[in-house]
Design a protein around this motif. Structure first.
Motif, PDB file in Angstrom:
ATOM      1  N   CYS A 136      47.099  44.402  37.449  1.00 55.66           N
ATOM      2  CA  CYS A 136      48.046  43.798  37.984  1.00 55.66           C
ATOM      3  C   CYS A 136      48.635  45.286  38.988  1.00 55.66           C
ATOM      4  O   CYS A 136      48.713  45.833  39.523  1.00 55.66           O
TER       5      CYS A 136
ATOM      6  N   ASN B  11      51.482  40.590  29.407  1.00 56.05           N
ATOM      7  CA  ASN B  11      50.329  40.449  30.072  1.00 56.05           C
ATOM      8  C   ASN B  11      49.962  41.906  31.217  1.00 56.05           C
ATOM      9  O   ASN B  11      48.810  42.095  32.166  1.00 56.05           O
TER      10      ASN B  11
ATOM     11  N   MET C 241      44.619  33.350  38.957  1.00 57.49           N
ATOM     12  CA  MET C 241      45.172  34.562  39.927  1.00 57.49           C
ATOM     13  C   MET C 241      47.132  34.498  40.205  1.00 57.49           C
ATOM     14  O   MET C 241      46.668  33.113  40.537  1.00 57.49           O
ATOM     15  N   ILE C 242      47.504  35.225  40.077  1.00 57.30           N
ATOM     16  CA  ILE C 242      49.292  34.355  39.954  1.00 57.30           C
ATOM     17  C   ILE C 242      49.223  36.080  41.448  1.00 57.30           C
ATOM     18  O   ILE C 242      49.328  37.039  41.423  1.00 57.30           O
TER      19      ILE C 242
ATOM     20  N   LYS D  40      48.335  39.913  40.330  1.00 57.26           N
ATOM     21  CA  LYS D  40      47.827  39.709  38.648  1.00 57.26           C
ATOM     22  C   LYS D  40      47.133  38.954  38.203  1.00 57.26           C
ATOM     23  O   LYS D  40      47.539  37.351  38.624  1.00 57.26           O
ATOM     24  N   SER D  41      46.174  39.514  36.872  1.00 61.14           N
ATOM     25  CA  SER D  41      45.941  38.192  36.808  1.00 61.14           C
ATOM     26  C   SER D  41      46.370  36.766  35.845  1.00 61.14           C
ATOM     27  O   SER D  41      48.032  37.272  35.309  1.00 61.14           O
ATOM     28  N   GLN D  42      46.242  35.432  35.382  1.00 62.52           N
ATOM     29  CA  GLN D  42      47.186  35.120  34.780  1.00 62.52           C
ATOM     30  C   GLN D  42      47.162  35.158  33.200  1.00 62.52           C
ATOM     31  O   GLN D  42      48.431  34.953  32.454  1.00 62.52           O
ATOM     32  N   ASN D  43      45.614  35.592  32.366  1.00 59.94           N
ATOM     33  CA  ASN D  43      46.023  35.598  31.041  1.00 59.94           C
ATOM     34  C   ASN D  43      45.381  36.663  30.702  1.00 59.94           C
ATOM     35  O   ASN D  43      45.292  36.705  28.980  1.00 59.94           O
ATOM     36  N   THR D  44      45.125  38.030  30.957  1.00 62.11           N
ATOM     37  CA  THR D  44      44.772  38.720  31.122  1.00 62.11           C
ATOM     38  C   THR D  44      45.806  39.570  29.916  1.00 62.11           C
ATOM     39  O   THR D  44      46.967  40.294  30.779  1.00 62.11           O
TER      40      THR D  44
ATOM     41  N   ASP E  36      52.511  36.699  44.023  1.00 64.49           N
ATOM     42  CA  ASP E  36      53.734  36.592  44.575  1.00 64.49           C
ATOM     43  C   ASP E  36      54.046  37.185  45.565  1.00 64.49           C
ATOM     44  O   ASP E  36      53.861  39.104  45.478  1.00 64.49           O
TER      45      ASP E  36
ATOM     46  N   ASN F 146      57.073  41.932  29.415  1.00 67.68           N
ATOM     47  CA  ASN F 146      55.191  41.005  30.038  1.00 67.68           C
ATOM     48  C   ASN F 146      54.460  41.458  29.082  1.00 67.68           C
ATOM     49  O   ASN F 146      54.476  42.503  29.506  1.00 67.68           O
TER      50      ASN F 146
END
Length: 286
Positions: A61, A114, A1-2, A23-27, A4, A112
């Motif tokens: 997200c 993602n 998970m990212i 948000k998810s890193q790879n979804t 910010d 982006n």
């Protein structure tokens, strides 16, 4: 998970807005959820951060922010050091804030892969529920909208009769914040702005004209916003989905501060209902 936290959205001639993104890193192509807090609320209240994490884990997200005139500042976004800003807040400013956050979101994630900027959804809690209902009706960029313990009428929350006359005469009245014990002012411009923009700010009009999926979630133990307001929203928009959460209060049995790592059962229900609602594809026309 990212994650910010406390991104500063600077605006020319306007107060800045603080934004959080989970948000998810790879979804791939995560649907966006923009969350609007309520009256005397803020993005870091209680369990909202854990809720944001749960939505991110579910493939969204998730973006939440402080309204620019909620009384917080960039330096102190949790308490209310800027009572002058709080007193000068109004519904039109909150709609403009939400619009600016939508524009920021679309611009930030347009390239982006993602994040899916064409699947942008709004959740509003309490007073924020009214704000998102109005915004969803008027903005084609919004895909779906969720009213969470949301209000159905802004107008009936103002003082009436002699109290209204006194407010006009003195130019302000105070409300006490139960958590901080501050006397928080409302300047008379708040009512003037509502009257000047009453048609736009009538939630009944927005709900009745809403042409996109609309989820209404309310607790049956809500003593802050009557469950009858949820029933009214559903009556005005019969195509909406109404879910009553048993035993849930106005904040779905959480509080501030929320020191638990787990969510209440009632707020988990909110997340599950919302996740299913947003991920559900619209029914095909016959």
């Amino acid at each position: 998970m990212i994650v910010d936290k406390n991104i500063i959205l600077k605006r020319i001639g306007e107060k800045p807005i603080l934004i959080d993104v989970f948000k998810s890193q790879n979804t791939h192509k995560q649907p966006i959820i923009l969350f609007c807090h309520g009256y005397k609320g803020f993005k870091d209240w209680g369990a909202w951060n854990i809720m944001a994490e749960e939505f991110a884990k579910a493939g969204f997200c998730f973006i939440k922010f402080n309204f620019s005139h909620n009384g917080g500042t960039v330096e102190n976004p949790i308490d209310f050091p800027d009572l002058d800003a709080f007193g000068n807040n109004n519904y039109s400013k909150e709609l403009q804030d939400l619009n600016d956050v939508i524009e920021w979101t679309v611009e930030k994630f347009k390239d982006n892969p993602n994040v899916d900027i064409n699947n942008l959804n709004l959740i509003g809690h309490s007073r924020g529920g009214g704000v998102v209902t109005i915004k969803a009706e008027e903005d084609s960029r919004v895909s779906k909208v969720v009213s969470l313990a949301g209000v159905a009428d802004f107008g009936n929350r103002f003082p009436k009769g002699q109290a209204l006359d006194q407010w006009k005469k003195e130019g302000f009245f105070y409300v006490v914040n139960g958590r901080t014990k501050q006397k928080m002012p409302h300047f008379y411009q708040y009512y003037e702005d509502f009257k000047e923009n009453e048609e736009r700010l009538t939630i009944r009009r927005a709900a009745s004209q809403l042409k996109k999926p609309h989820l209404i979630i309310h607790g049956d133990n809500d003593t802050s916003v009557s469950i009858n307001e949820a029933y009214a929203l559903h009556q005005w928009n019969p195509k909406s989905q109404l879910n009553i959460v048993e035993g849930a209060d106005h904040v779905f049995n959480t509080r501030h501060p929320w020191n638990n790592k787990a969510l209440s059962t009632e707020l988990k229900s909110v997340i599950n209902l919302t996740t299913t609602f947003i991920k559900q594809k619209p029914a095909k026309a016959n």
